[in-house]
Each structure stands twice: as C-alpha cells, then as structure tokens.
Design a protein around this motif. Structure first.
Motif, PDB file in Angstrom:
ATOM      1  N   ASP A 139       0.816  -1.207   0.000  1.00  0.00           N
ATOM      2  CA  ASP A 139       0.000   0.000   0.000  1.00  0.00           C
ATOM      3  C   ASP A 139       0.848   1.254   0.000  1.00  0.00           C
ATOM      4  O   ASP A 139       0.512   2.248  -0.632  1.00  0.00           O
ATOM      5  CB  ASP A 139      -0.920   0.012   1.232  1.00  0.00           C
ATOM      6  CG  ASP A 139      -2.010  -1.029   1.083  1.00  0.00           C
ATOM      7  OD1 ASP A 139      -2.199  -1.524  -0.043  1.00  0.00           O
ATOM      8  OD2 ASP A 139      -2.651  -1.355   2.094  1.00  0.00           O
TER       9      ASP A 139
ATOM     10  N   TYR B  46       2.095   1.924  -3.343  1.00  0.00           N
ATOM     11  CA  TYR B  46       1.003   2.444  -4.173  1.00  0.00           C
ATOM     12  C   TYR B  46       0.822   3.937  -3.923  1.00  0.00           C
ATOM     13  O   TYR B  46       0.792   4.753  -4.837  1.00  0.00           O
ATOM     14  CB  TYR B  46      -0.274   1.682  -3.823  1.00  0.00           C
ATOM     15  CG  TYR B  46      -1.474   2.036  -4.662  1.00  0.00           C
ATOM     16  CD1 TYR B  46      -1.742   1.351  -5.833  1.00  0.00           C
ATOM     17  CD2 TYR B  46      -2.344   3.050  -4.262  1.00  0.00           C
ATOM     18  CE1 TYR B  46      -2.846   1.663  -6.611  1.00  0.00           C
ATOM     19  CE2 TYR B  46      -3.447   3.378  -5.030  1.00  0.00           C
ATOM     20  CZ  TYR B  46      -3.705   2.681  -6.203  1.00  0.00           C
ATOM     21  OH  TYR B  46      -4.798   2.999  -6.961  1.00  0.00           O
ATOM     22  N   GLN B  47       0.726   4.265  -2.650  1.00  0.00           N
ATOM     23  CA  GLN B  47       0.473   5.640  -2.243  1.00  0.00           C
ATOM     24  C   GLN B  47       1.579   6.584  -2.700  1.00  0.00           C
ATOM     25  O   GLN B  47       1.334   7.639  -3.271  1.00  0.00           O
ATOM     26  CB  GLN B  47       0.364   5.663  -0.708  1.00  0.00           C
ATOM     27  CG  GLN B  47      -0.621   6.655  -0.184  1.00  0.00           C
ATOM     28  CD  GLN B  47      -1.964   6.528  -0.872  1.00  0.00           C
ATOM     29  OE1 GLN B  47      -2.539   5.454  -0.917  1.00  0.00           O
ATOM     30  NE2 GLN B  47      -2.447   7.623  -1.452  1.00  0.00           N
TER      31      GLN B  47
ATOM     32  N   GLY C 218       3.198  -2.392  -5.585  1.00  0.00           N
ATOM     33  CA  GLY C 218       2.235  -1.325  -5.306  1.00  0.00           C
ATOM     34  C   GLY C 218       2.391  -0.177  -6.285  1.00  0.00           C
ATOM     35  O   GLY C 218       1.405   0.371  -6.796  1.00  0.00           O
TER      36      GLY C 218
END
Lengths: 357, 357
Positions: free
Chosen positions: A241, A244-245, A270
């Motif tokens: 995550d 991804y962020q 991600g």
DNA sequence: TTGTAAGCGTTATCAG
DNA sequence: CTGATAACGCTTACAA
C-alpha cells in the motif's frame, strides 16, 4: 501396554562401558574419541569396535563441561514488529546457509528471536544468553545494534559476527551485502536505457539497508552528473500500500520521474499497480525496479526487474568466520560486503520521454 | 592493544564462589537456585545477594550433566529439495510460534535442517541427534516420515511431536491443520455462488497436505451430489509455471470447470495468468482459489481468495505439548488438527455460466 | 534447615 | 603409548 518397560529401556552406554569392553582405560578411549595421535593402532581398533558394539555416543554436555566449551553457536534473529512479510524471505535462507556449514562440524545451532525494540536495550544479549552456554553468537537483523549490549559479549570474550546489520561503534566482524553498490548497478543500467529522472520509493527510513541505499541513490546520480530531486525521494514502510500511495504522489511531482527504484518488491508491486490505475504503462511510460527478488517479482506483470541478495551465502560466510574466531582464538576484524545481482525482467525498458532542454 | 588482557578477563563465577561469599554451603546455594522449599528466608536472602554481587549464572552444561536432562528441544525441519518458495513462508512462522513459547521457559531451541530424501532414510533422526543431547524433538515437514527412523526416538525414550506431517505408523502426538476441511470450506462457499463444475490444480501429488486436500475435494463434491470429473483433477509442482500450464490444459477439457482450486497461491497466480492470456476474466468467467495466503495473494490482480493456515499456532501448540510430555513424563497420545481460515478476496465470484441440462 | 560428599560423563595431567 | 586420577560445575542423597 501404554507405558514402556523402564527396566528394559536401554541405558545409554558411557565411556566407561567402552573402556571396560575394550579392556583399555578411559584415558585411551577418550584419546581415540578426540583423535589424539598417541594411540596405537591396535588400541584404536579395540576401542572403535567397542564403540560400535555398544552404540556409544559421547554425551555432549559432559564433554562441554570437561572441555570448557559448549560446541554451540547461537543465532540471534532480530525482527521487526510487526513482522514484515519480506523478512520471512530474508531470514530462512540465512539460517540455511548457517546450518549448511554447521552440519559438517560438531557445533549445534541454537536459536533466539527478539524484536527490534528489545534489541535496543543495553542488556539484550545478556538476557538472551546469560543462562545459555554458547561459544559464539551470530546476529542477524536489519537495524542498528545497541553497542552497549555487545559489550557484554566482549566482556565475556564471546566472539560474534553481525549479519546484515551493524552497530554504532565498530565491531569485530560483519558480513553484509552491498546495498550501496546494488543501487549503483541499477542506476547504471537505467542510465544506459536513457533514463535521467530517478525517483526513490524507499522502505523504512531508519533501517540500515535503506540508509545505505538512499546514499547509493544520491551518490550514483551525482557521480553521473544527474540531478537529485529531493521531491522524488520518498520513504514508506515496505508494504504494498505504501508503494502504491507514494507512486501516486510521484505522479503529481514536477519533474516526473521516468525510473522508480523501490525499497522492495512489494513496494514495487504497489507502485506498478498505481501506475496502471492511472492509465500508464510499465515499462513504456515508467521503469520500475524492486529489491530482494521476492517471489512476487515473478508473479506480477510485468515481471519485476529487481536485486537478488546473497542471503544464503551471507549466513554461510558469517558462521565460517565465527568458527575460525572461536577455534583459533583469532581476532578477526573484518567487514565483508557481498555483491548483489541485478535481475533484469520486464518492468524496465528504454526511456521514451523526449528530453526537454 | 588488540588482544584482550586475559588476566583481566573476568572468570565466570561458580556456585562455589557464591557459597563462599554467602557463607553457606554449595548444597544450600543449589537449593536456592532450584527453588527447593527447605531453605530459610535468611539463607535465601544471603545467597541471592551473593548471586547478584557476583553476577552469577549457573552453567547450563554442568546442570544438565548433574540432572541428566538437557533442557534443550530440537526442531527438525525437513525441506523439499530444491526448496519451494512457499516453504520459507511456512517454516518461519512455525519457528516463531515455537520460540514464543520456549522463551518463557528454561529450554533452549536447537535447530536441524534436513532434506526430504535424507528423511526417508531409516537412520535420519539417529544421525541428527546422536551426538546431541536433547530432551525432545519437534518434527516439521510436509512429507511422510519414515517410521523406522522414529523408532530410534522411541528406543531412547525421547518424546517427539510431528508438526504438519505424519508417519505411516501411528505416532504419539501430532499437530497439523485441516487440509480436508479447508477444501470443504472452499467448495461450500463456491457452491453457494452457484458453481457446480470444479477443477483441482494440485501441487505435488505425494505430499501429505495435497493427499488430504485431494480427498477433501472428492468428498465435498460427492457429499453435495456434484460430479467429480477425473479429467479436471491435475497435479503439478507448486510453481507458477505449472499452475499456468495446467490451467491451459483445463481450458481444453470438457466440461470446462467454472471454479478452480489450486495447490497454493503461486499455482493460482499461474492459473490466473493463463486465464487472462486466453482472453477470459477472473472472476467473471472463472473463479480461482489459492492456498496459504502467501504475500502474492495480495499482489496479483484480482487479489486472491485463499486459505490461511495457522502455522504460528501449530508451532506454539506443538511445543507446549512436547514440554508437557517431557515434564510430566506423560504419554500424550493425541492428534490435534487446527482449522484453517477462508480469506475471501476478489478472485472468486458468482457463477455466470448458464446451466446446460 | 543445613552441610558433606558422592556422583553425572568427559577430558587432561602426570606418572609410568 | 597407556593408566590413574583429579578436575569441570552442579545436584542430591544422606547425615547432622
């Protein structure tokens, strides 16, 4: 019927039994056992026969007591808490490398697991081994070790080797891998593909591997007269995550990077997902590189270009070093840095962005 | 300057030192150490003071020798060769579970690693521990254990607990997880979604987990009056590629399955890739289920519905059982099967295939 | 409640 | 080259 007949239970044969059966003294038997030279072939044979006949095996604790050594090596594993998925992948190969060496020796491998928070305390190693009896210590972790804690080992004259970690004060022996050089390798490769704008999606910022890689990142760019954009250097927590962020953030930055180097394969996964979600392609629009050569590298698409770390070898080498420290009572003072391998797959490619001058 | 002053080197304090300093006898000191009741508070205090002052720690080997116990538990890990990526993920949590229990006891954890081929030999355990001194053995593996090899442990009266594996002959104590039930759970869930044509992409056919799951697969279908299509049951080797290959084969079969249960998450990843490559979608056209809840499950898209295995708990429970076998000299004869958890993500969905009657 | 001393199974020193 | 015998550090009867 359930309970075994205790009378029948074979008592373990002792050295004295062997001496009696062979008609020789305990001293001679012991000499045979320890390969002392001054034993006649005849006596040796008698003893060996008796040993075989009695199925005799020396009792390790008695031996330890008499010799003043334990023949035991302790592996102290220091883990993040909560445990990161990638640590599984990192620790076991090291254990295997260690055991692979030890299995051909007379040493036993003992294990102790602690969390990073505990390892920060000054009595960590003391608490770990005070009631144990070990000849040497292998320390496996990814965070700085409290030097005070190591002092206990120095005091007791217990040799130790750090694997993949280090302490603030200099230590005797370390085996690690070349984080810095790995990043340099990546950047060389990407520069060759025409990339000039690099981003770093780092893992935990304080973790020593990451510190070295962040430094490698800057050094490599500067050495090639490329610009280091501070806004393109970000740190997360090694999880998907966060990759991804951070990638979403990078897409908003100016300039936009064309090549992204990630802290591990999960973050890379991600990042790639974020790129796809925004309608871009890998590697046509962005090249992405992972770290670890985790299984996920081969599972995601495109398959990940990444760095393979020689963890098995590190374990092997570290324990070899430790054993020679123990045996020769030699003060090896040495830091060994093993090179990493760049594994090129499909997440990296030629830079297609036209240069704006 | 490099060499430590050996004269200065603190000699480890012994029980005799404690006795002298406290003005009591070695017997009394020992009684304090072992929490024997018949010690006056006054004496106890004196001894404890002396212990603290001298920083005394009993020498484990001497203690073992005198007591006739080792206070050591050996974990024997039996690995596939070459090692499957999924084993990393499987073994370390077990080790952690074991250590988590042991750290609050006086036991040390020793480790031995062997390969499946070696473990098939009748002297495997004998060779493993004959020169060690252990109170009990934990056996972690995924393949049937040679019963003859276990006989050595029986003979020597060394208690053992099997973790995740079993032997042809019945053994005293086992801790495992419910492979059979896990498959039943999956099928129940998929039946509810309307699926009727199931395929199994199994891992290594002879591996005990797989045997149980294949049986669970058949049992569950039959119990629900669903047809078992033998041509939809295939076995591979737990690797991505084999999942890919077998899925391609399944797409050619008649009938075509609508739900595919895989031997692990890697094979599921391969299967999904094959489905995508052939232009189908997951879960619209095919529902795919993995096993293990490996990290890849969250990395691929769609994220994988899979089974989570309580490995940490298995380790914990197994060592707890072993310790009580050792201490109470009790003959626990018990097989514990822990339930698995179905983790529902996005690779499974309603069956969209119209029934042909 | 405490002290004494005999083990536990090996190794190592010292004579022979 | 071999045999006695005293360690090694601790536990545990057995006495006191």
């Amino acid at each position: 019927m359930n309970k075994k007949n205790n009378e029948v239970l074979k008592k373990r044969a002792t050295l004295i039994d062997v001496a009696k059966l062979s008609g020789l003294s305990t001293g001679t038997v012991s000499r045979v056992l320890n390969n002392h030279s001054s034993v006649s072939d005849e006596a040796r044979k008698k003893v060996e026969d008796a040993i075989k006949k009695l199925n005799y095996v020396p009792l390790s604790t008695a031996r330890s007591l008499a010799k003043g050594i334990s023949n035991t090596i302790m592996l102290s594993i220091i883990e993040e808490n909560p445990i990161l998925p990638s640590t599984w992948r990192y620790e076991l190969p090291a254990v295997q490398g260690i055991y692979d060496y030890l299995k051909d020796t007379s040493y036993s491998l003992q294990i102790g697991i602690g969390f990073v928070e505990e390892a920060k305390k000054s009595k960590f190693f003391e608490n770990l081994i005070k009631d144990k009896y070990v000849d040497g210590l292998l320390i496996l972790g990814s965070w700085p070790i409290n030097y005070k804690s190591l002092l206990y080992l120095e005091d007791r004259n217990i040799p130790y080797v750090l694997i993949g970690c280090r302490s603030v004060a200099p230590t005797r022996a370390e085996v690690s891998f070349d984080n810095h050089g790995a990043i340099v390798k990546i950047i060389d490769y990407l520069v060759q593909l025409g990339h000039t704008k690099f981003a770093l999606i780092g893992g935990l910022k304080e973790q020593i591997h990451m510190i070295d890689r962040a430094k490698g990142f800057r050094d490599a760019l500067l050495a090639r007269d490329l610009k280091v954009y501070p806004n393109l250097i970000k740190f997360g927590d090694y999880q998907i995550d966060s990759g991804y962020q951070l990638m979403l953030e990078l897409l908003e930055e100016n300039p936009r990077p064309t090549a992204i180097i990630c802290g591990n394969d999960f973050m890379a996964a991600g990042a790639i997902r974020a790129i796809h979600d925004k309608g871009y392609r890998v590697p046509e629009d962005f090249s992405v590189v992972g770290f670890d050569d985790n299984e996920v590298a081969k599972v995601i698409s495109p398959q990940l270009t990444t760095i393979k770390v020689p963890v098995f070898e590190m374990g092997h080498l570290a324990v070899e070093k430790l054993c020679s420290m123990i045996q020769k009572d030699k003060e090896i003072e040495e830091i060994t840095i093993l090179p990493c391998e760049l594994v090129i797959r499909s997440s990296t490619g030629k830079c297609n962005q036209k240069e704006k001058i």
